[in-house]
Design an enzyme around this catalytic site. Structure first.
Site, PDB file in Angstrom:
ATOM      1  N   TYR A   1       0.848  -1.193   0.000  1.00  9.74           N
ATOM      2  CA  TYR A   1       0.000   0.000   0.000  1.00  9.74           C
ATOM      3  C   TYR A   1       0.878   1.236   0.000  1.00  9.74           C
ATOM      4  O   TYR A   1       2.057   1.199   0.370  1.00  9.74           O
ATOM      5  CB  TYR A   1      -0.960   0.006   1.199  1.00  9.74           C
ATOM      6  CG  TYR A   1      -0.351   0.377   2.531  1.00  9.74           C
ATOM      7  CD1 TYR A   1      -0.324   1.701   2.975  1.00  9.74           C
ATOM      8  CD2 TYR A   1       0.177  -0.607   3.371  1.00  9.74           C
ATOM      9  CE1 TYR A   1       0.218   2.040   4.204  1.00  9.74           C
ATOM     10  CE2 TYR A   1       0.713  -0.275   4.608  1.00  9.74           C
ATOM     11  CZ  TYR A   1       0.730   1.053   5.014  1.00  9.74           C
ATOM     12  OH  TYR A   1       1.264   1.384   6.232  1.00  9.74           O
ATOM     13  N   CYS A   2       0.293   2.348  -0.427  1.00 13.03           N
ATOM     14  CA  CYS A   2       0.987   3.636  -0.361  1.00 13.03           C
ATOM     15  C   CYS A   2       0.033   4.651   0.253  1.00 13.03           C
ATOM     16  O   CYS A   2      -0.659   4.329   1.219  1.00 13.03           O
ATOM     17  CB  CYS A   2       1.539   4.049  -1.722  1.00 13.03           C
ATOM     18  SG  CYS A   2       0.377   4.009  -3.101  1.00 13.03           S
ATOM     19  N   ARG A   3      -0.050   5.840  -0.299  1.00 11.22           N
ATOM     20  CA  ARG A   3      -0.757   6.882   0.431  1.00 11.22           C
ATOM     21  C   ARG A   3      -2.265   6.854   0.234  1.00 11.22           C
ATOM     22  O   ARG A   3      -3.001   7.417   1.027  1.00 11.22           O
ATOM     23  CB  ARG A   3      -0.200   8.259   0.069  1.00 11.22           C
ATOM     24  CG  ARG A   3      -0.656   8.809  -1.262  1.00 11.22           C
ATOM     25  CD  ARG A   3       0.077  10.116  -1.562  1.00 11.22           C
ATOM     26  NE  ARG A   3      -0.518  10.823  -2.676  1.00 11.22           N
ATOM     27  CZ  ARG A   3       0.177  11.403  -3.636  1.00 11.22           C
ATOM     28  NH1 ARG A   3       1.509  11.337  -3.624  1.00 11.22           N
ATOM     29  NH2 ARG A   3      -0.416  12.062  -4.609  1.00 11.22           N
ATOM     30  N   GLY A   4      -2.759   6.225  -0.837  1.00 10.60           N
ATOM     31  CA  GLY A   4      -4.199   6.220  -1.047  1.00 10.60           C
ATOM     32  C   GLY A   4      -4.587   5.583  -2.370  1.00 10.60           C
ATOM     33  O   GLY A   4      -3.751   5.058  -3.103  1.00 10.60           O
TER      34      GLY A   4
ATOM     35  N   CYS B   1      -2.669   6.644  -5.575  1.00  7.23           N
ATOM     36  CA  CYS B   1      -1.203   6.643  -5.524  1.00  7.23           C
ATOM     37  C   CYS B   1      -0.694   5.524  -6.414  1.00  7.23           C
ATOM     38  O   CYS B   1      -1.142   4.374  -6.306  1.00  7.23           O
ATOM     39  CB  CYS B   1      -0.735   6.442  -4.081  1.00  7.23           C
ATOM     40  SG  CYS B   1       1.064   6.323  -3.906  1.00  7.23           S
TER      41      CYS B   1
END
Length: 223
Positions: free
Chosen positions: A177-180, A183
């Protein structure tokens, strides 16, 4: 002041929020701040903007009550005003996606076919974490101490992943996962991992969605 002027004064106040959102750079800043508190310099670097421009955009957001700030020495740190702003950002994105066909086209052009990567639902990931069945990777650009992370997550920035594959356990079932939701780092990481022989899927959404769902978040930098 007559009745019409009083009415317009009211709607002018409503319009302040709309004006604050009517800029792509400010929307990205809100998306970045949904991860956690960040300094102006940090936001400028991540967003690819000048510090002076970043400061001006943040002041506009603060004027609309969307962000708050604090000073620590010579640095100013910003954060979203409260969890309601986090939810509001997601609602704006979802509403735009439901109304504008161009959003899907732009997202697919930028992110690729994310659906083909079979994103993992938050409830499923939560269950698999409890059962010890998954390795969670945080692949945002730099692991920010103030952003927090999903408990047990390991930080491997997206631009280091290709050179650090040997650190990952053989046979690991990986969720990145990353920021949203919008992303690009997580879907790109999953494609790289799959091409390298790993079993990998992206998380559906990112840390802000996880936090809004009431799921646990560990403060500080990840492992």
């Amino acid at each position: 002041m007559d009745e019409h002027a009083r009415k317009m004064a009211l709607y002018d106040q409503f319009a302040r929020v709309g004006k604050a959102l009517a800029n792509p750079a400010r929307l990205e800043l809100l998306d970045l701040l949904a991860q956690g508190e960040r300094s102006v310099e940090d936001l400028a670097e991540t967003g690819g903007m000048k510090i002076s421009n970043t400061s001006a955009q943040l002041r506009m957001l603060a004027g609309a009550g969307l962000v708050a700030s604090r000073r620590d020495g010579v640095r100013i740190y910003y954060r979203l005003a409260d969890s309601g702003v986090t939810a509001f950002i997601g609602q704006v994105q979802e509403f735009a996606a439901s109304r504008l066909a161009e959003v899907e086209y732009a997202a697919r052009s930028y992110l690729g076919d994310v659906a083909a990567l079979e994103p993992v639902a938050r409830a499923e990931l939560s269950r698999r974490l409890r059962d010890g069945q998954v390795l969670v990777l945080v692949v945002r650009h730099v692991d920010r101490a103030g952003a927090g992370h999903i408990p047990g997550a390991v930080n491997v920035p997206h631009d280091q992943l290709a050179t650090r594959l040997a650190e990952l356990p053989d046979g690991a079932d990986i969720v990145a996962y990353c920021r949203g939701r919008y992303c690009v780092f997580a879907p790109d990481a999953v494609r790289l991992l799959r091409a390298s022989g790993f079993s990998a899927r992206p998380l559906d959404g990112g840390l802000p969605d996880w936090r809004l769902a009431g799921l646990p978040v560990t403060a500080g930098a990840s492992a």
